[in-house]
Design a protein around this motif. Structure first.
Motif, mmCIF file in Angstrom:
data_model
loop_
_atom_site.group_PDB
_atom_site.id
_atom_site.type_symbol
_atom_site.label_atom_id
_atom_site.label_comp_id
_atom_site.label_asym_id
_atom_site.label_seq_id
_atom_site.Cartn_x
_atom_site.Cartn_y
_atom_site.Cartn_z
ATOM 1 N N GLN A 1 51.356 51.986 17.112
ATOM 2 C CA GLN A 1 52.118 51.237 16.123
ATOM 3 C C GLN A 1 53.153 52.119 15.444
ATOM 4 O OE1 GLN A 1 52.001 48.042 15.603
ATOM 5 N NE2 GLN A 1 50.199 47.569 16.848
ATOM 6 N N ASN B 1 53.563 43.435 17.521
ATOM 7 C CA ASN B 1 54.424 44.606 17.576
ATOM 8 C C ASN B 1 53.617 45.803 18.042
ATOM 9 O OD1 ASN B 1 56.840 45.932 17.376
ATOM 10 N ND2 ASN B 1 57.055 45.716 15.163
ATOM 11 N N ASN B 2 54.246 46.665 18.782
ATOM 12 C CA ASN B 2 53.695 47.957 19.193
ATOM 13 C C ASN B 2 54.873 48.768 19.747
ATOM 14 O OD1 ASN B 2 54.091 47.007 21.885
ATOM 15 N ND2 ASN B 2 52.011 46.193 21.940
ATOM 16 N N ILE C 1 56.987 46.838 22.409
ATOM 17 C CA ILE C 1 57.815 45.776 21.842
ATOM 18 C C ILE C 1 58.943 46.373 21.009
ATOM 19 C CG2 ILE C 1 57.811 43.818 20.247
ATOM 20 C CD1 ILE C 1 54.926 43.272 21.115
ATOM 21 N N ALA C 2 58.634 47.441 20.255
ATOM 22 C CA ALA C 2 59.649 48.082 19.426
ATOM 23 C C ALA C 2 60.784 48.654 20.276
ATOM 24 C CB ALA C 2 59.020 49.177 18.573
ATOM 25 N N ASN D 1 62.939 45.777 21.551
ATOM 26 C CA ASN D 1 63.842 45.263 20.518
ATOM 27 C C ASN D 1 64.945 46.260 20.188
ATOM 28 O OD1 ASN D 1 62.485 42.806 20.164
ATOM 29 N ND2 ASN D 1 61.066 43.685 18.693
ATOM 30 N N LEU E 1 59.908 46.488 11.976
ATOM 31 C CA LEU E 1 58.665 47.243 11.918
ATOM 32 C C LEU E 1 57.891 46.864 10.667
ATOM 33 C CD1 LEU E 1 59.962 50.843 12.855
ATOM 34 C CD2 LEU E 1 58.849 49.185 14.370
#
Length: 359
Positions: free
Chosen positions: A120, A160-161, A164-165, A168, A178
């Motif tokens: 994360q 989110n992780n 995914i971050a 994006n 975030l």
């Protein structure tokens, strides 16, 4: 039989060549905080301190440098055992560091094969070192990552992780968001989402708005929201607490030029947890009224969230990516210029499937 024996022998040979690392002979970095300290970068790390079987603790490590590229080697110089970060579960950025830009860190994360894509990332309202110091006192080095995953699975945060971050961050027509954490009276609180433009922190949204963003970017099956409705225009608004059982979103491109125009349709099944006394949720007429009023309410707040994003020129919902997928003539610079004036029409069809209240 000879082939089987040969295969087993090869497996044993390969296993014997692997490098074994004893857990109490290495320093396992599990959480990292990055802050801006003057013109320097301050890195703070939480490492699991494994002593005996069944015993563990947390040690706090820190260093300063002109860049974050050598933070691991600088931390390594402070420890009696070599550091390993294959178990890293959380990377927390301080707000001021995020304002300056996180491009270097994101590039490092993208190229480091040791890191889990499930780790994360987050932003804190002040300094990440303060948050990590509070975590160190609890001796739970995975506290932050566990807290965020809890709010994703059982709360209002969208999924989110690291994977995914990065999608994006590097994807065209979308912007990074975030989890946003703050320290209040010694307690760590998840306080919404930090929104980025390119690699720089721009603004934040609260937990209610994070729930709305979750509705816009994924088919969600959880989350609680405190809405409000009124019986008449003269009456003050009354609170309604509902729990989202499921929601689905569908986008439609109405027009690409001269300015893009989108329609957003959200289907939502909800359980009512609390209603004011003047509503009888067992009445079909009241239930129908409640569905219409709540549907209109969510249309307004979703439209307000999209307007906020357009005002700050951030696109966490990935509207640009959707437009790009529907047009071979999509141009990123052209879309970015027209995004603040993009027209969006939101429709919410809400259905109450359970009242959840006893009268």
């Amino acid at each position: 039989m000879a082939k089987i024996v040969l295969l087993v022998a090869c497996c044993l040979l390969i296993a014997s060549c692997s490098k074994t690392k004893i857990v109490n002979k290495i320093e396992l970095i599990q959480t990292i905080g990055v802050d801006l300290s003057g013109k320097s970068v301050k890195s703070t790390m939480l490492a699991g301190n494994y002593k005996k079987k069944g015993e563990s603790g947390v040690q706090l490590l820190g260093t300063k440098s002109d860049t974050n590229l050598d933070m691991m080697s600088r931390i390594n110089a402070q420890t009696r055992n070599p550091i390993e970060y294959g178990q890293l579960r959380m990377l927390l950025y301080g707000k001021e560091y995020s304002r300056k830009g996180i491009a270097d860190m994101m590039q490092n994360l993208c190229h480091d094969s040791k890191l889990s894509t499930r780790m994360q990332l987050g932003v804190t309202d002040k300094e990440a070192s303060d948050i990590l110091a509070a975590v160190a006192q609890s001796e739970e080095s995975y506290f932050l990552s566990d807290m965020i995953e809890h709010h994703i699975k059982n709360g209002t945060l969208p999924h989110n992780n690291l994977q995914i971050a990065l999608f994006n961050y590097y994807g065209k027509g979308r912007d990074l968001f975030l989890p946003y954490l703050k320290l209040t009276e010694g307690k760590i609180v998840v306080d919404g989402l930090a929104l980025f433009k390119d690699d720089k922190y721009v603004t934040k949204i609260n937990m209610q708005e994070a729930f709305l963003l979750k509705m816009l970017i994924e088919n969600s099956d959880n989350g609680t929201y405190l809405a409000s409705i009124r019986a008449t225009e003269q009456q003050s608004a009354s609170p309604v607490l509902l729990h989202s059982i499921s929601s689905k979103v569908k986008y439609s491109l109405n027009r690409l030029r001269p300015q893009p125009s989108l329609s957003v349709l959200v289907h939502m099944d909800a359980q009512i947890k609390y209603v004011p006394d003047w509503i009888d949720p067992t009445s079909s007429a009241h239930r129908s009224m409640l569905e219409n009023e709540l549907g209109s309410y969510f249309e307004q707040v979703l439209q307000a969230l999209l307007s906020l994003c357009k005002k700050h020129n951030v696109d966490p919902a990935g509207l640009g990516d959707f437009v790009r997928s529907r047009s071979i003539r999509w141009n990123e610079q052209e879309f970015q210029a027209s995004y603040p004036q993009m027209q969006t029409q939101v429709t919410v069809k809400l259905k109450i499937v359970e009242t959840g209240v006893s009268l």
